[in-house]
Scaffold this active site. Structure first.
Site, mmCIF file in Angstrom:
data_model
loop_
_atom_site.group_PDB
_atom_site.id
_atom_site.type_symbol
_atom_site.label_atom_id
_atom_site.label_comp_id
_atom_site.label_asym_id
_atom_site.label_seq_id
_atom_site.Cartn_x
_atom_site.Cartn_y
_atom_site.Cartn_z
ATOM 1 N N ALA A 283 1.175 -1.002 -0.375
ATOM 2 C CA ALA A 283 -0.123 -0.030 0.096
ATOM 3 C C ALA A 283 0.863 1.620 0.035
ATOM 4 O O ALA A 283 0.794 2.184 -0.977
ATOM 5 C CB ALA A 283 -0.558 0.001 1.253
ATOM 6 N N ILE A 285 4.128 1.837 -1.359
ATOM 7 C CA ILE A 285 5.050 2.355 -2.304
ATOM 8 C C ILE A 285 4.147 2.527 -3.834
ATOM 9 O O ILE A 285 3.707 1.346 -3.638
ATOM 10 C CB ILE A 285 5.436 0.845 -2.447
ATOM 11 C CG1 ILE A 285 6.866 0.802 -0.876
ATOM 12 C CG2 ILE A 285 6.775 1.647 -3.737
ATOM 13 C CD1 ILE A 285 7.496 -0.155 -0.551
ATOM 14 N N GLU A 287 4.321 2.094 -6.793
ATOM 15 C CA GLU A 287 5.141 0.558 -7.784
ATOM 16 C C GLU A 287 5.291 1.363 -8.946
ATOM 17 O O GLU A 287 6.261 1.106 -9.760
ATOM 18 C CB GLU A 287 4.381 -0.474 -7.489
ATOM 19 C CG GLU A 287 4.679 -1.443 -6.158
ATOM 20 C CD GLU A 287 3.083 -1.500 -5.149
ATOM 21 O OE1 GLU A 287 2.161 -0.399 -5.840
ATOM 22 O OE2 GLU A 287 3.156 -1.553 -4.327
ATOM 23 N N ASP A 329 18.819 33.973 -30.741
ATOM 24 C CA ASP A 329 19.203 34.835 -32.543
ATOM 25 C C ASP A 329 18.603 35.274 -33.018
ATOM 26 O O ASP A 329 17.336 34.922 -32.678
ATOM 27 C CB ASP A 329 20.415 33.875 -32.871
ATOM 28 C CG ASP A 329 21.567 33.720 -32.024
ATOM 29 O OD1 ASP A 329 21.510 34.111 -31.428
ATOM 30 O OD2 ASP A 329 21.304 32.399 -33.021
ATOM 31 N N ASP A 620 24.336 29.191 -32.989
ATOM 32 C CA ASP A 620 24.205 27.845 -34.691
ATOM 33 C C ASP A 620 25.928 27.353 -34.876
ATOM 34 O O ASP A 620 25.905 26.996 -34.986
ATOM 35 C CB ASP A 620 23.819 28.604 -35.493
ATOM 36 C CG ASP A 620 23.381 29.995 -35.775
ATOM 37 O OD1 ASP A 620 24.621 30.627 -35.215
ATOM 38 O OD2 ASP A 620 22.936 30.206 -36.372
ATOM 39 N N ASP A 624 29.592 28.643 -30.579
ATOM 40 C CA ASP A 624 28.528 28.563 -29.508
ATOM 41 C C ASP A 624 28.143 28.056 -28.539
ATOM 42 O O ASP A 624 27.902 28.282 -27.594
ATOM 43 C CB ASP A 624 26.534 29.010 -30.572
ATOM 44 C CG ASP A 624 26.568 31.073 -30.905
ATOM 45 O OD1 ASP A 624 27.334 31.586 -30.338
ATOM 46 O OD2 ASP A 624 26.325 30.285 -32.024
ATOM 47 N N ASN A 714 -3.420 -1.515 -7.393
ATOM 48 C CA ASN A 714 -2.171 -0.606 -7.236
ATOM 49 C C ASN A 714 -1.546 -1.068 -8.316
ATOM 50 O O ASN A 714 -1.297 0.502 -8.841
ATOM 51 C CB ASN A 714 -1.373 -0.507 -6.192
ATOM 52 C CG ASN A 714 -1.155 0.068 -5.091
ATOM 53 O OD1 ASN A 714 -2.647 0.391 -5.217
ATOM 54 N ND2 ASN A 714 -0.803 -0.128 -3.577
ATOM 55 N N ASP A 718 -4.894 0.628 -10.726
ATOM 56 C CA ASP A 718 -4.751 1.519 -10.875
ATOM 57 C C ASP A 718 -3.804 2.676 -11.786
ATOM 58 O O ASP A 718 -3.329 3.574 -12.344
ATOM 59 C CB ASP A 718 -3.960 2.590 -9.589
ATOM 60 C CG ASP A 718 -4.387 2.301 -8.177
ATOM 61 O OD1 ASP A 718 -5.963 2.745 -8.662
ATOM 62 O OD2 ASP A 718 -4.531 2.683 -7.198
#
Ligand code: ATP
Length: 883
Positions: A283, A285, A287, A329, A620, A624, A714, A718
């Protein structure tokens, strides 16, 4: 072909052995033949993770190990159905994990392929831009500063060509390359001055080479195994979630200990206590969370690709959502980069280009300088004109073509014998061409630089001394053109009897004769205007950075809405004079940086970062790279960008467009929002389960939920809704909010409190259902708890679609995927209740219509409760704002 000592061959031998003419290159038939013979020009790197390995990796998880242990113990104790269910769920979970990981990996792989560089080659007499992967031995390849060398080969043309080949030789200083054929055997790699190696980097100048080896037949190919593969990177949020997962794991163990202790005091049977602890661990964690985050990120990355932004480094997806300054730029990013020459200036005469007269020697020289001092090409390909190269230079070629002056033809009369390539630092470019019986130096560039290198001016057909008065006049015209947002290129020449020994700026770019200027328009991109507006609403400051003239830059910045009342423009020279502290104090004032060199960009990024801003910066050119690396989000240009800049960037804009950055920021914000929604949903549900179990233990009630119930909810029911929340449509005001502060925890801003409250409500509802059902039997009690928990979680998905907005405002049907996910989860739940065999395995009972009514009523309470909380918080917030 890699075994031959190609560096010992002269041009003729090379052309013979590779069967190619350097001026014409290979023809398409020959290319096809060689492509078949030699294959892809790519380095095969170490293999990917196999699916089997991925599958076994799923079992490394701490949670999974506990579950397997639990299933073994229950089997040992005779609860075979529990064992089967747990193992089945674990297996299903692992399969889902592999599918998800595989999908994520595939999209990352696709990313790599998208960002492979291009190469320029001469084929059938034309210059073509092709994918590097298509280069074949014998191709004549053109390289210039900023390119990665796409194949191994012998250099046949070099203009100040310098290559950095540290990957092969360990020597980090770039090597000057020439075309002198070498003698002697087994010359070390680092001494082959006439040889270019795949994946080394051109840092200066330009040149040509004949490819002698491609793919694995190159020096780098020979040591391919030694090249490290790229590490998988995680986003800051993923790292934090990993930490959270570990914390919850430890928390679960502590809680299990407490439960055991309480159970011991209460004299409960050990087996019961064990199963309850497993329930609790399951419950506590979340998962499914790490996998869901990865999937949401990879879907987001895919969306960004569809919208022209290639993410090179995954963390950028998240950083994008926090961007608070975008430095862009000008040329090509904010403007269309469709340069068209409209004005021609020669001494004291400014005319429209179509009124130019090639009978006039000065006007002719001005046009010819632009044409010959030029590296672009405009070739006819199947009747269609195809431009390759810098748009500024293409514009100069197009201007000359108006008067029937074609580059190839003119270059055959005035052959180029030397050159100093353009660089944005010097802002000049020079060529030497044969002229009459001697040579002529042609130079073009920024007026403010070029005029200082001239001492004469061409008027009519004469060369006259360049006086201060004349210079003032010329500068006046330059400003006049610039204020109309025109880019101005100044043109000059000088005649020399012989070619100097040393070709450099000192010997060539001085004592020039000024000829004139060409002015070209480059209209702003329409979509950039909207994007500027949007970014300002989103609390993001747009900044223009350009090598162009200050007045040109200001004119365009005003038109785009970047430069507002009270804000200023500053030039690179003035920026240099500012101390770090002065810059810190004034940086908010400047919206436009003009005449900057690439190294200024680093200062601008750092200046804003000191103010605590998250900076996106475009770039570019080869120079740079440092700024792109320094920026929080370095954005390279997909079309005009050099390979180096792409390599240094976090993101590549395939359309070079400012609007794409803003769209990517929006996507980044949406992704983060949606991950938050998934987390909100999963954690509040987990808290609900923990609360239900914990209270029942403290109150000495029987256990309301079995491990398999919680596991089922879970890991199976879910996960689909959580995923669907991950692709929720963006909230309407997403680009009206201020940027998120990356330092703040995601649980601040009320999420943490909300989670706790909602979880507690879900837990209490579950217990209430259990209590009501328990009056009939423990099984009915558990069935009512299980159905109430499942249903209330499904109802709760609607709550989590916004932390503060009512679902009635957002609309229940605006996320169709969520509706689908809820439906599937519902069917799964009903399946295990109504199919007798499954009901048996899950130890559930059959509910009466009244009991179903109660379950439904209880489950809806979570919606009503959260709606009330949202309404109340909004009310108090509004009152606070009014007060
Ligand atoms: P940005 O892309 O950063 O907005 P830019 O393209 O205007 O800037 P640079 O390419 O660095 O900046 O150009 C700076 C200046 O150098 C220009 O204003 C122009 O005067 C000159 N220039 C640009 N291209 C060339 C070229 N190919 N040859 C000679 N001079 C050039």
């Amino acid at each position: 072909m890699g075994e031959k000592q190609w560096y010992k061959k002269n041009l003729e031998e090379l052309m013979n052995e590779l069967n190619v003419q350097t001026k014409i290159g290979l023809d398409s038939e020959e290319v096809l033949k060689r492509r078949n013979e030699y294959g892809d020009n790519s380095i095969k790197t170490a293999g990917k993770k196999s699916v089997v390995l991925m599958f076994f990796n799923q079992f490394k998880d701490f949670m999974v190990i506990i579950l397997i242990l639990a299933s073994l113990i229950s089997g040992f104790l005779g609860e075979i159905s529990d064992t089967i269910i747990i193992l089945l769920v674990v297996l299903l979970n692992a399969i889902l994990g592999v599918i998800q990981e595989n999908k994520a990996e595939k999209s990352l792989e696709a990313l790599k392929n998208l960002s492979t560089p291009n190469a320029k080659v001469i084929r059938e007499g034309n210059i073509l831009e092709i994918k590097s992967i298509d280069v074949v031995p014998g191709d004549v390849v053109i390289i210039e500063a900023g390119d990665f060398v796409p194949a191994d080969g012998v250099i046949i043309e070099s203009a100040s060509l310098m290559i950095e080949e540290s990957a092969l030789t360990g020597e980090s200083v770039p090597v000057e390359k020439n075309t002198n054929t070498l003698e002697g055997d087994n010359i070390p790699l680092g001494d082959r001055k006439n040889f270019a190696y795949t994946s080394s980097l051109v840092t200066n100048g330009r040149g040509k080479f004949i490819a002698t080896g491609t793919g694995m037949n190159t020096e780098i190919g020979k040591i391919a195994q030694m090249i490290q593969s790229q590490e998988d990177t995680k986003t800051p949020l993923q790292v934090k979630l990993d930490e959270l997962g570990k914390l919850l794991g430890i928390g679960a163990i502590v809680v299990c200990g407490i439960i055991f202790f309480i159970g011991f005091l209460q004299n409960r049977p050990v087996l019961d206590m064990f199963m309850t602890s497993v329930s609790l661990a399951v419950a506590a964690i979340p998962e499914g969370l790490p996998a869901i985050v990865t999937i949401v990120l990879s879907i987001g990355v895919q969306n960004m690709i569809d919208n022209n932004a290639i993410i090179r480094k995954l963390p950028a997806v998240e950083t994008l959502g926090t961007a608070s300054v975008i430095c862009s730029d000008k040329t090509g990013t904010l403007t269309q980069n469709k340069m068209t020459v409209t004005k021609l200036y020669t001494y004291d005469k400014l005319i429209d280009i179509d009124q130019a007269n090639m009978e006039n020697p000065t006007e002719l020289t001005a046009i010819m300088t632009g044409l010959l001092c030029n590296d672009a090409s405009l070739d006819s390909d199947k009747g269609e004109k195809k431009a390759i190269g810098d748009p500024t230079e293409v514009a100069l070629i197009v201007a000359a073509e108006r008067f029937g002056l074609l580059r190839k033809q003119q270059e055959s009369y005035y052959e180029r014998v030397g050159e100093l390539p353009f660089d944005s630092e010097r802002k000049l470019m020079t060529t030497i061409n044969t002229f009459n019986n001697g040579y002529r130096v042609f130079t073009k560039g920024a007026l403010d630089v070029l005029i200082g290198r001239c001492n004469k001016i061409m008027i009519g057909k004469d060369e006259v001394e360049l006086t201060e008065d004349i210079i003032e006049k010329i500068k006046g015209t330059n400003e006049e053109l610039s204020s109309k947002a025109l880019r101005v290129l100044a043109l000059a020449y000088k005649d020399i009897p012989s070619i100097p020994d040393n070709l450099n700026s000192e010997t060539l770019e001085k004592d020039l004769v000024f000829v004139g200027m060409q002015g070209m328009i480059d209209p702003p991109r329409e979509e950039a205007k909207l994007a500027v507006q949007k970014s300002k609403e989103a609390g993001i400051r747009p900044i223009m950075i350009t090598g162009d003239h200050k007045i040109t830059a200001m004119a365009i910045a005003k038109e785009l809405g970047i430069l507002e009342e009270g804000q200023e423009a500053i030039e690179g020279i003035a920026l240099e004079k500012l101390t770090d502290e002065e810059l810190y104090n004034s940086i908010e004032k400047y919206s436009v940086y003009a005449r900057v060199s690439p190294e200024h960009k680093v200062r601008i990024v750092e200046g804003w970062q000191k103010k605590g801003k998250i900076v996106a910066m475009t770039g570019d050119g080869v120079n740079d790279a440092p700024a792109l690396k320094r920026a929080d989000i370095g954005c390279a240009m997909g079309i005009t960008g050099t390979d180096v800049s792409k390599e240094a960037a976090d993101m590549v804009l395939t359309d070079d467009n400012f609007a794409t950055i803003v769209a990517a920021v929006e996507e980044g914000r949406t992704i983060f929002d949606n991950i938050k929604k998934s987390i909100h949903f999963l954690l509040s549900c987990n808290i609900g389960e923990v609360v239900a179990l914990f209270i029942s233990i403290v109150l000495k009630l029987p256990i309301p939920l079995l491990p398999i119930h919680i596991l089922w909810i879970n890991l199976i029911t879910d996960s689909l809704p959580a995923l669907a929340l991950g692709v929720d449509p963006a909230e309407k005001d997403i680009m009206k909010r201020k940027p998120r502060n990356p330092k703040k925890s995601i649980f601040s801003d009320g999420l943490g409190l909300m989670l706790a409250v909602e979880g507690t409500i879900i837990g209490i509802l579950t217990l209430a259902a259990f209590n009501i059902g328990s009056n009939e039997s423990l099984t009915i009690g558990r069935t009512m708890a299980f159905t109430t928990l499942s249903l209330s979680q499904l109802v709760h998905t609607f709550n989590t679609r916004s932390i503060d907005k009512s679902i009635f405002k957002i609309g229940f049907t605006t996320n169709k995927k969520l509706l689908g996910a809820i439906l599937i989860s519902l069917l799964l739940m009903l399946g295990i209740i109504f199919i007798p065999a499954l009901r048996e395995i899950f130890k559930l009972g059959f509910l009466s219509p009244l009991q179903w009514g109660i379950v439904l009523g209880l489950s809806l309470i979570i919606l009503v409760a959260v709606e009330l909380i949202k309404a109340l918080t909004n009310l108090t917030k509004n009152q606070k704002e009014l007060a």
